[in-house]
Design a protein around this motif. Structure first.
Motif, PDB file in Angstrom:
ATOM      1  N   SER A 133      -8.115   7.474  -6.687  1.00  0.00           N
ATOM      2  CA  SER A 133      -8.455   8.435  -7.729  1.00  0.00           C
ATOM      3  C   SER A 133      -9.539   7.893  -8.657  1.00  0.00           C
ATOM      4  O   SER A 133     -10.134   8.653  -9.435  1.00  0.00           O
ATOM      5  CB  SER A 133      -7.211   8.820  -8.544  1.00  0.00           C
ATOM      6  N   ARG A 134      -9.809   6.593  -8.598  1.00  0.00           N
ATOM      7  CA  ARG A 134     -10.902   5.959  -9.332  1.00  0.00           C
ATOM      8  C   ARG A 134     -11.732   5.151  -8.332  1.00  0.00           C
ATOM      9  O   ARG A 134     -11.752   3.922  -8.353  1.00  0.00           O
ATOM     10  CB  ARG A 134     -10.364   5.067 -10.449  1.00  0.00           C
ATOM     11  N   PRO A 135     -12.397   5.850  -7.401  1.00  0.00           N
ATOM     12  CA  PRO A 135     -12.971   5.172  -6.236  1.00  0.00           C
ATOM     13  C   PRO A 135     -14.142   4.258  -6.544  1.00  0.00           C
ATOM     14  O   PRO A 135     -14.448   3.374  -5.742  1.00  0.00           O
ATOM     15  CB  PRO A 135     -13.419   6.338  -5.344  1.00  0.00           C
ATOM     16  N   ALA A 136     -14.793   4.439  -7.665  1.00  0.00           N
ATOM     17  CA  ALA A 136     -15.990   3.653  -7.965  1.00  0.00           C
ATOM     18  C   ALA A 136     -15.681   2.427  -8.811  1.00  0.00           C
ATOM     19  O   ALA A 136     -16.552   1.913  -9.516  1.00  0.00           O
ATOM     20  CB  ALA A 136     -17.033   4.523  -8.655  1.00  0.00           C
ATOM     21  N   GLY A 178       0.798  -1.209   0.000  1.00  0.00           N
ATOM     22  CA  GLY A 178       0.000   0.000   0.000  1.00  0.00           C
ATOM     23  C   GLY A 178       0.836   1.266   0.000  1.00  0.00           C
ATOM     24  O   GLY A 178       1.968   1.291   0.497  1.00  0.00           O
ATOM     25  N   HIS A 179       0.259   2.328  -0.573  1.00  0.00           N
ATOM     26  CA  HIS A 179       0.890   3.642  -0.524  1.00  0.00           C
ATOM     27  C   HIS A 179      -0.164   4.698  -0.271  1.00  0.00           C
ATOM     28  O   HIS A 179      -1.331   4.541  -0.640  1.00  0.00           O
ATOM     29  CB  HIS A 179       1.638   3.953  -1.822  1.00  0.00           C
ATOM     30  N   TYR A 180       0.255   5.764   0.384  1.00  0.00           N
ATOM     31  CA  TYR A 180      -0.563   6.970   0.491  1.00  0.00           C
ATOM     32  C   TYR A 180       0.383   8.130   0.254  1.00  0.00           C
ATOM     33  O   TYR A 180       1.183   8.495   1.121  1.00  0.00           O
ATOM     34  CB  TYR A 180      -1.239   7.063   1.854  1.00  0.00           C
ATOM     35  N   TRP A 181       0.308   8.685  -0.936  1.00  0.00           N
ATOM     36  CA  TRP A 181       1.212   9.743  -1.360  1.00  0.00           C
ATOM     37  C   TRP A 181       0.431  11.029  -1.594  1.00  0.00           C
ATOM     38  O   TRP A 181      -0.538  11.060  -2.355  1.00  0.00           O
ATOM     39  CB  TRP A 181       1.932   9.346  -2.649  1.00  0.00           C
ATOM     40  N   CYS A 182       0.836  12.092  -0.923  1.00  0.00           N
ATOM     41  CA  CYS A 182       0.211  13.409  -1.054  1.00  0.00           C
ATOM     42  C   CYS A 182       1.309  14.451  -1.283  1.00  0.00           C
ATOM     43  O   CYS A 182       2.477  14.199  -1.006  1.00  0.00           O
ATOM     44  CB  CYS A 182      -0.580  13.765   0.202  1.00  0.00           C
ATOM     45  N   ASP A 183       0.900  15.616  -1.750  1.00  0.00           N
ATOM     46  CA  ASP A 183       1.896  16.668  -1.993  1.00  0.00           C
ATOM     47  C   ASP A 183       1.624  17.944  -1.211  1.00  0.00           C
ATOM     48  O   ASP A 183       2.206  18.990  -1.505  1.00  0.00           O
ATOM     49  CB  ASP A 183       1.997  16.978  -3.490  1.00  0.00           C
ATOM     50  N   TYR A 184       0.770  17.867  -0.176  1.00  0.00           N
ATOM     51  CA  TYR A 184       0.430  19.086   0.558  1.00  0.00           C
ATOM     52  C   TYR A 184       1.628  19.694   1.266  1.00  0.00           C
ATOM     53  O   TYR A 184       1.627  20.873   1.604  1.00  0.00           O
ATOM     54  CB  TYR A 184      -0.722  18.842   1.536  1.00  0.00           C
ATOM     55  N   SER A 208       1.272   9.375  10.929  1.00  0.00           N
ATOM     56  CA  SER A 208      -0.016   9.312  11.614  1.00  0.00           C
ATOM     57  C   SER A 208      -1.105  10.059  10.852  1.00  0.00           C
ATOM     58  O   SER A 208      -2.268   9.653  10.870  1.00  0.00           O
ATOM     59  CB  SER A 208       0.102   9.863  13.039  1.00  0.00           C
ATOM     60  N   ASP A 209      -0.738  11.129  10.146  1.00  0.00           N
ATOM     61  CA  ASP A 209      -1.734  11.936   9.455  1.00  0.00           C
ATOM     62  C   ASP A 209      -2.413  11.147   8.341  1.00  0.00           C
ATOM     63  O   ASP A 209      -3.649  11.049   8.286  1.00  0.00           O
ATOM     64  CB  ASP A 209      -1.065  13.193   8.896  1.00  0.00           C
ATOM     65  N   ILE A 210      -1.635  10.566   7.446  1.00  0.00           N
ATOM     66  CA  ILE A 210      -2.206   9.786   6.352  1.00  0.00           C
ATOM     67  C   ILE A 210      -1.852   8.302   6.447  1.00  0.00           C
ATOM     68  O   ILE A 210      -2.624   7.448   6.015  1.00  0.00           O
ATOM     69  CB  ILE A 210      -1.787  10.361   4.981  1.00  0.00           C
ATOM     70  N   LEU A 225       0.810  14.619  -6.676  1.00  0.00           N
ATOM     71  CA  LEU A 225      -0.163  13.645  -6.180  1.00  0.00           C
ATOM     72  C   LEU A 225      -0.866  14.237  -4.965  1.00  0.00           C
ATOM     73  O   LEU A 225      -0.343  14.203  -3.864  1.00  0.00           O
ATOM     74  CB  LEU A 225       0.530  12.324  -5.822  1.00  0.00           C
ATOM     75  N   ALA A 226      -2.044  14.791  -5.190  1.00  0.00           N
ATOM     76  CA  ALA A 226      -2.738  15.489  -4.109  1.00  0.00           C
ATOM     77  C   ALA A 226      -3.289  14.534  -3.067  1.00  0.00           C
ATOM     78  O   ALA A 226      -3.289  14.837  -1.868  1.00  0.00           O
ATOM     79  CB  ALA A 226      -3.881  16.340  -4.678  1.00  0.00           C
ATOM     80  N   ASN A 227      -3.739  13.360  -3.500  1.00  0.00           N
ATOM     81  CA  ASN A 227      -4.420  12.458  -2.555  1.00  0.00           C
ATOM     82  C   ASN A 227      -4.381  11.033  -3.105  1.00  0.00           C
ATOM     83  O   ASN A 227      -5.412  10.423  -3.380  1.00  0.00           O
ATOM     84  CB  ASN A 227      -5.869  12.905  -2.359  1.00  0.00           C
TER      85      ASN A 227
END
Length: 393
Positions: free
Chosen positions: A293-296, A161-167, A189-191, A273-275
């Protein structure tokens, strides 16, 4: 026997707070009849313009600037706590002492000690005390999980798994509470808390972690001159800068109690990568992939077809999958949904549990939020020990 009505409030009117507000506003439109009347009572935020604007936008009766007004209000039964992590314990304990049901955003607290105290405070009260792991509400995630537990995939052998953001990529974006607190309480802890929860959602408890690396890539940030919402970089900043106290990137591996292996990557400085949350599960009977990014939709491969025509296939979510039938205004195949609906379905589950209904899967408990922090504690300890294996307590 259900109560006649449930008065709700949200403490915190920032980005995630607004998602909770929208969740409560929409929850009564979903699924079967029988949920008590939901009264949208109050929004509290220390910054009054946020509280007033959020109350107006989402149809709540009043705005407050102090969480204690929420705790003292006799017309409020249930509260979402959506503020900085270090504020959770005092607010949650105050709400529980006032007899309020609580849905607290993840991570439950800055660390294990506070989370344990909050869990102890909730024990024996008879109140619903839930942790906000919203990704559990994804129809695609739950469809894949159903194939793991009851379908063709079977036991997961490897969760990647990955959780990559650019905030946090812009070094001149303003300092906020997210960059304060020691190493182990930043991106991890945040993401990363979401990603850890998803790994355990598929594989069961993490037994140990190893190979952890925590890295701070942006050493300091400018102090804002005003108040920002969420990850906003629009607020003006001054010349003074403060040190970033926690990690921008976290990577680690995990061994699950069921024998599965987990590989995890988390970043808040992943440019472009915002979210970007995604994962793969490789199981005894096949594999599945999910991309937020393609949740459905999700991607599935199993052994149901002959080798000459077998492979990954795209599955578009519809009423045959969890949460969709009755959970959307247009619950038709291929209509689609997004992350906002996760908060709506979470709010509905929280409210149904308060009402004594047993129709939707329950929200994560405080005990699960505490366990999540124990995993984060082990990851942090592994990083400080040069990547050595650490058992989750």
């Amino acid at each position: 026997m259900t109560q006649k009505s449930i008065g709700v409030a949200v403490i915190g009117a920032g980005m995630a707070g607004r998602a909770h507000l929208n969740g409560y506003r929409t929850a009564s439109t979903l699924y079967e009849a029988g949920l008590p009347e939901i009264r949208l009572v109050a929004v509290a935020d220390a910054y009054e313009p946020f509280a007033r604007d959020a109350a107006r936008r989402y149809g709540f009766e009043r705005a407050e600037t102090d969480w204690r007004a929420i705790a003292a209000a006799p017309d409020i039964d249930a509260v979402s706590v959506v503020v900085a992590n270090h504020l959770h314990r005092e607010i949650v304990e105050g709400l529980l002492a006032a007899g309020k049901h609580v849905l607290c955003e993840k991570p439950l607290a800055p660390g294990v000690a506070d989370a344990q105290a909050m869990t102890d405070a909730a024990a024996g009260t008879g109140l619903v005390a839930a942790t906000g792991f919203t990704c559990r509400r994804s129809p695609s995630v739950n469809a894949i999980r159903r194939e793991v537990t009851d379908g063709t995939l079977g036991r997961v052998q490897h969760f990647n798994g990955h959780y990559w953001c650019d905030y946090g990529h812009n070094p001149d974006a303003p300092m906020s509470w997210r960059y304060k607190g020691g190493i182990g309480s930043g991106a991890l802890s945040d993401i990363g808390s979401h990603l850890i929860d998803l790994g355990e959602y598929f594989c069961g408890p993490v037994e140990s972690v190893r190979g952890a690396v925590l890295s701070t890539q942006v050493p300091d940030r400018p102090v804002p001159l005003g108040t920002a919402v969420g990850h906003s970089a629009d607020v003006a900043v001054g010349d003074r800068r403060e040190a970033v106290e926690n990690e921008d990137i976290a990577t680690f591996t995990a061994l699950f109690r069921n024998g599965a292996v987990g590989t995890f990557s988390v970043s808040r400085v992943a440019f472009g990568l915002a979210n970007a949350l995604g994962f793969e599960v490789f199981s005894e009977g096949g594999a599945a992939l999910f991309d937020l990014s393609r949740p459905a939709e999700f991607t599935l491969a199993d052994t149901s077809a002959p080798d000459r025509v077998n492979g990954y296939r795209r599955v578009v979510v519809g009423p045959e999958h969890p949460y969709i039938a009755g959970g959307l205004p247009m619950d038709f195949p291929s209509v689609g949904h997004g992350q906002h609906e996760f908060f709506v379905w979470q709010a509905r589950s929280f409210l149904e549990e308060i009402a004594g209904l047993d129709r939707l899967p329950r929200c994560a408990t405080f005990a699960e939020g505490l366990h999540n922090l124990r995993v984060i504690e082990a990851i942090t300890a592994s990083a400080h020990a040069g990547g050595k294996s650490v058992t989750v307590q």
